[in-house]
Enzyme design. Structure first.
Site, PDB file in Angstrom:
ATOM      1  N   HIS A   1      -0.442  17.103 -26.763  1.00 41.39           N
ATOM      2  CA  HIS A   1      -0.444  15.669 -26.472  1.00 41.39           C
ATOM      3  C   HIS A   1      -1.604  14.908 -27.095  1.00 41.39           C
ATOM      4  O   HIS A   1      -1.498  13.694 -27.286  1.00 41.39           O
ATOM      5  CB  HIS A   1      -0.392  15.429 -24.958  1.00 41.39           C
ATOM      6  CG  HIS A   1       0.978  15.648 -24.364  1.00 41.39           C
ATOM      7  ND1 HIS A   1       1.634  16.861 -24.435  1.00 41.39           N
ATOM      8  CD2 HIS A   1       1.827  14.807 -23.709  1.00 41.39           C
ATOM      9  CE1 HIS A   1       2.809  16.754 -23.840  1.00 41.39           C
ATOM     10  NE2 HIS A   1       2.950  15.520 -23.396  1.00 41.39           N
TER      11      HIS A   1
ATOM     12  N   LYS B   1       6.468  23.223 -13.618  1.00 42.75           N
ATOM     13  CA  LYS B   1       5.648  22.028 -13.402  1.00 42.75           C
ATOM     14  C   LYS B   1       5.204  21.957 -11.939  1.00 42.75           C
ATOM     15  O   LYS B   1       4.042  21.645 -11.642  1.00 42.75           O
ATOM     16  CB  LYS B   1       6.399  20.756 -13.808  1.00 42.75           C
ATOM     17  CG  LYS B   1       5.587  19.515 -13.474  1.00 42.75           C
ATOM     18  CD  LYS B   1       5.586  18.458 -14.492  1.00 42.75           C
ATOM     19  CE  LYS B   1       4.541  17.403 -14.155  1.00 42.75           C
ATOM     20  NZ  LYS B   1       4.724  16.157 -14.832  1.00 42.75           N
TER      21      LYS B   1
ATOM     22  N   HIS C   1      -0.366  11.700 -28.906  1.00 40.30           N
ATOM     23  CA  HIS C   1      -0.749  10.322 -28.595  1.00 40.30           C
ATOM     24  C   HIS C   1      -1.241   9.601 -29.853  1.00 40.30           C
ATOM     25  O   HIS C   1      -0.940   8.428 -30.065  1.00 40.30           O
ATOM     26  CB  HIS C   1      -1.812  10.281 -27.490  1.00 40.30           C
ATOM     27  CG  HIS C   1      -1.251  10.674 -26.148  1.00 40.30           C
ATOM     28  ND1 HIS C   1      -2.019  11.210 -25.143  1.00 40.30           N
ATOM     29  CD2 HIS C   1       0.010  10.623 -25.665  1.00 40.30           C
ATOM     30  CE1 HIS C   1      -1.252  11.463 -24.099  1.00 40.30           C
ATOM     31  NE2 HIS C   1      -0.018  11.122 -24.386  1.00 40.30           N
TER      32      HIS C   1
ATOM     33  N   ARG D   1       0.810  -1.232   0.000  1.00 45.29           N
ATOM     34  CA  ARG D   1       0.000   0.000   0.000  1.00 45.29           C
ATOM     35  C   ARG D   1       0.844   1.284   0.000  1.00 45.29           C
ATOM     36  O   ARG D   1       0.414   2.327   0.475  1.00 45.29           O
ATOM     37  CB  ARG D   1      -0.967   0.029   1.185  1.00 45.29           C
ATOM     38  CG  ARG D   1      -1.989  -1.080   1.125  1.00 45.29           C
ATOM     39  CD  ARG D   1      -3.219  -0.746   1.933  1.00 45.29           C
ATOM     40  NE  ARG D   1      -4.155  -1.847   1.824  1.00 45.29           N
ATOM     41  CZ  ARG D   1      -4.148  -2.907   2.627  1.00 45.29           C
ATOM     42  NH1 ARG D   1      -3.262  -2.998   3.599  1.00 45.29           N
ATOM     43  NH2 ARG D   1      -5.023  -3.853   2.459  1.00 45.29           N
TER      44      ARG D   1
ATOM     45  N   ASN E   1      -0.849  19.003 -21.031  1.00 47.54           N
ATOM     46  CA  ASN E   1      -1.055  18.091 -22.162  1.00 47.54           C
ATOM     47  C   ASN E   1      -1.116  18.826 -23.498  1.00 47.54           C
ATOM     48  O   ASN E   1      -1.573  18.262 -24.498  1.00 47.54           O
ATOM     49  CB  ASN E   1      -2.341  17.278 -21.956  1.00 47.54           C
ATOM     50  CG  ASN E   1      -2.209  16.357 -20.769  1.00 47.54           C
ATOM     51  OD1 ASN E   1      -1.151  15.796 -20.528  1.00 47.54           O
ATOM     52  ND2 ASN E   1      -3.277  16.232 -19.996  1.00 47.54           N
TER      53      ASN E   1
ATOM     54  N   HIS F   1       8.640  10.066 -27.512  1.00 49.62           N
ATOM     55  CA  HIS F   1       7.494  10.841 -27.026  1.00 49.62           C
ATOM     56  C   HIS F   1       7.642  12.334 -27.354  1.00 49.62           C
ATOM     57  O   HIS F   1       6.716  12.967 -27.870  1.00 49.62           O
ATOM     58  CB  HIS F   1       7.332  10.623 -25.521  1.00 49.62           C
ATOM     59  CG  HIS F   1       6.206  11.399 -24.926  1.00 49.62           C
ATOM     60  ND1 HIS F   1       4.887  11.187 -25.279  1.00 49.62           N
ATOM     61  CD2 HIS F   1       6.192  12.427 -24.036  1.00 49.62           C
ATOM     62  CE1 HIS F   1       4.117  12.027 -24.611  1.00 49.62           C
ATOM     63  NE2 HIS F   1       4.876  12.794 -23.851  1.00 49.62           N
TER      64      HIS F   1
ATOM     65  N   LYS G   1       2.717  11.260 -11.149  1.00 49.52           N
ATOM     66  CA  LYS G   1       1.975  10.329 -12.019  1.00 49.52           C
ATOM     67  C   LYS G   1       2.834   9.094 -12.241  1.00 49.52           C
ATOM     68  O   LYS G   1       3.957   9.203 -12.757  1.00 49.52           O
ATOM     69  CB  LYS G   1       1.660  10.973 -13.369  1.00 49.52           C
ATOM     70  CG  LYS G   1       0.474  11.901 -13.328  1.00 49.52           C
ATOM     71  CD  LYS G   1       0.089  12.302 -14.740  1.00 49.52           C
ATOM     72  CE  LYS G   1      -1.071  13.275 -14.729  1.00 49.52           C
ATOM     73  NZ  LYS G   1      -1.387  13.758 -16.086  1.00 49.52           N
TER      74      LYS G   1
ATOM     75  N   GLU H   1      -5.168  16.575 -11.296  1.00 47.51           N
ATOM     76  CA  GLU H   1      -5.734  16.935 -12.601  1.00 47.51           C
ATOM     77  C   GLU H   1      -7.258  17.030 -12.544  1.00 47.51           C
ATOM     78  O   GLU H   1      -7.968  16.384 -13.309  1.00 47.51           O
ATOM     79  CB  GLU H   1      -5.284  15.919 -13.657  1.00 47.51           C
ATOM     80  CG  GLU H   1      -5.278  16.504 -15.053  1.00 47.51           C
ATOM     81  CD  GLU H   1      -4.516  15.656 -16.056  1.00 47.51           C
ATOM     82  OE1 GLU H   1      -3.425  15.163 -15.743  1.00 47.51           O
ATOM     83  OE2 GLU H   1      -5.036  15.502 -17.175  1.00 47.51           O
TER      84      GLU H   1
ATOM     85  N   GLU I   1       9.449  19.083 -24.562  1.00 46.03           N
ATOM     86  CA  GLU I   1       8.677  19.374 -23.343  1.00 46.03           C
ATOM     87  C   GLU I   1       9.148  20.696 -22.717  1.00 46.03           C
ATOM     88  O   GLU I   1       8.361  21.411 -22.103  1.00 46.03           O
ATOM     89  CB  GLU I   1       8.792  18.234 -22.325  1.00 46.03           C
ATOM     90  CG  GLU I   1       8.214  16.898 -22.795  1.00 46.03           C
ATOM     91  CD  GLU I   1       6.678  16.777 -22.665  1.00 46.03           C
ATOM     92  OE1 GLU I   1       6.018  17.743 -22.230  1.00 46.03           O
ATOM     93  OE2 GLU I   1       6.145  15.697 -23.009  1.00 46.03           O
TER      94      GLU I   1
ATOM     95  N   ARG J   1      -3.804  21.327 -14.513  1.00 49.54           N
ATOM     96  CA  ARG J   1      -2.761  20.339 -14.858  1.00 49.54           C
ATOM     97  C   ARG J   1      -2.952  19.819 -16.280  1.00 49.54           C
ATOM     98  O   ARG J   1      -1.985  19.468 -16.954  1.00 49.54           O
ATOM     99  CB  ARG J   1      -2.765  19.186 -13.839  1.00 49.54           C
ATOM    100  CG  ARG J   1      -1.609  18.245 -14.064  1.00 49.54           C
ATOM    101  CD  ARG J   1      -1.311  17.360 -12.876  1.00 49.54           C
ATOM    102  NE  ARG J   1      -0.174  16.512 -13.188  1.00 49.54           N
ATOM    103  CZ  ARG J   1       0.500  15.786 -12.309  1.00 49.54           C
ATOM    104  NH1 ARG J   1       0.156  15.798 -11.048  1.00 49.54           N
ATOM    105  NH2 ARG J   1       1.528  15.041 -12.686  1.00 49.54           N
TER     106      ARG J   1
HETATM  107  N1  GLY Z   1       3.008  14.918 -17.965  1.00 51.97           N
HETATM  108  C1  GLY Z   1       1.799  15.530 -17.601  1.00 51.97           C
HETATM  109  C2  GLY Z   1       1.558  15.585 -16.140  1.00 51.97           C
HETATM  110  O1  GLY Z   1       2.415  15.245 -15.368  1.00 51.97           O
HETATM  111  O2  GLY Z   1       0.491  15.977 -15.721  1.00 51.97           O
END
Ligand code: GLY
Length: 360
Positions: free
Chosen positions: A249, A227, A253, A121, A246, A266, A143, A237, A185, A242
């Site tokens: 993106h 960031k 994608h 956990r 993207n 990427h 993430k 998000e 990025e 947040r």
């Molecule tokens: N790479 C996008 C984020 O971390 O929200």
């Protein structure tokens, strides 16, 4: 050495950015994981020469260490390999305080982070990114996840690291294509949040490509600070802030799916995606004239792709965008700029407009 902090109340953590400080990373890890006895280093074959010095540094700070070396590449970000890490943690009798150390790029950070989020956990996670892309994006923000046959990053969690150590010396051996991919990025942060930073990137493009250490420290620090600022305000998000990260993106994608993962890196897909998004914004009259060209020129100077390949089918690309896990009920949704340093989430864009920027 630059110190930043991601301020998330009880989940706050420090980021250290500097050059040649691997010998001190153990001591830094000790400050964020004072109780840990064991550190499991997860890395891949591309960067495993960096593992022994890191292990020495952790040992000097009182950690017992073990290292798992995985195959590089997106295919490693799977349940199979997460399970390998669970087996290893079980074998080592890991407890709640065991520190998982991710030494590598985005794949290693996401996978090791996912194992750390789920084993027992939740174990503390320490990020040691080795690629520009992971330094400026995936190592910050919590993430973590793995891929599923039906989609990239489909299984995952938010699990903030306990600390992030960014040693810019790792960039010295980063292959050129990977380095340029990370720059996409970096450019993204300028476009979405910080016009002054975009100017800086334009003015210093030659020094960036020459990997000038001082300039690298500036761009990595600024990207991480931007960031962190976003993550602090919308950790999970939920508010739309947040989601601005993207930018480019939705297109990217789709390009990655059509090309097959791994064909384009990427950041390369993000670069062409940002060019399409900017052109879309321009066609819709949302940005001043010249905006799209200015962004494209910088990406081109960094040697990044600026359009999808002509053989890719527009219908397939649009379908992939509708299936994107960030789209809602199959509606086409994009992060679009209004000016340099500002973007908005725009829903329900006409498919014909999307096809127009795809060049079909
Ligand atoms: N790479 C996008 C984020 O971390 O929200």
């Amino acid at each position: 050495m630059t110190n930043l902090a991601v301020d998330l109340g009880p989940r706050s953590y420090p980021i250290q950015i500097g050059s040649g400080f691997t010998a001190a990373i153990g001591a830094f890890a000790r400050t964020v994981a004072p109780q840990s006895e064991l550190a499991l280093i997860v890395t891949d074959e591309n960067v495993d020469p960096h593992a022994p010095p890191l292990a020495e540094s952790l040992k000097a700070a009182g950690f017992r260490t073990s290292t798992v070396i995985l195959q590089p590449g997106e295919a490693t970000k799977s349940l199979t390999w997460a399970n390998e890490l669970y087996d290893e943690l079980a074998e080592l009798n890991a407890d709640r305080r065991t520190l998982v150390v991710a030494l590598g790029g985005g794949v290693i950070g996401d996978l090791a982070g996912f194992a750390a989020a789920t084993y027992n956990r939740g174990l503390p996670l320490f990020m040691v990114p080795t690629t520009l892309l992971s330094m400026v994006d995936s190592s910050v923000g919590g993430k973590v996840g793995i891929n599923h046959d039906r989609g990239k990053n489909l299984i995952g969690a938010f699990h903030q690291p306990a600390g992030v150590a960014i040693d810019l010396d790792y960039l010295k051996s980063l292959p050129d294509r990977e380095f340029r991919s990370g720059l996409a990025e970096v450019v993204k942060y300028g476009v979405i949040l910080d016009a002054e930073f975009f100017d800086y990137l334009e003015r210093n493009s030659a020094a960036i490509l020459a990997r000038d250490p001082a300039v690298l420290e500036t761009i990595v620090t600024r990207s991480c600070a931007l960031k962190a600022h976003v993550v602090e305000r919308d950790e999970r998000e939920e508010t739309g802030l947040r989601a601005m990260l993207n930018y480019g993106h939705t297109f990217a994608h789709a390009f990655e799916i059509i090309a097959g993962y791994g064909t384009w890196l990427h950041g390369e897909a993000v670069s062409a995606g940002m060019v399409c998004a900017a052109q879309l914004a321009q066609n819709l009259g949302r940005v001043p004239d010249g905006f799209a060209a200015r962004q494209m020129n910088l990406l081109e100077r960094f040697g990044l792709p600026i359009q999808p390949l002509p053989e890719w089918d527009a219908g397939e690309m649009v379908d992939a965008m509708r299936r994107d896990k960030k789209s809602q009920a199959g509606r086409l949704r994009f992060v679009l700029p209004t000016k340099l340093g500002h973007v908005e989430l725009v829903d329900g864009i006409d498919e014909a407009e999307v096809r127009r920027v795809l060049g079909h």
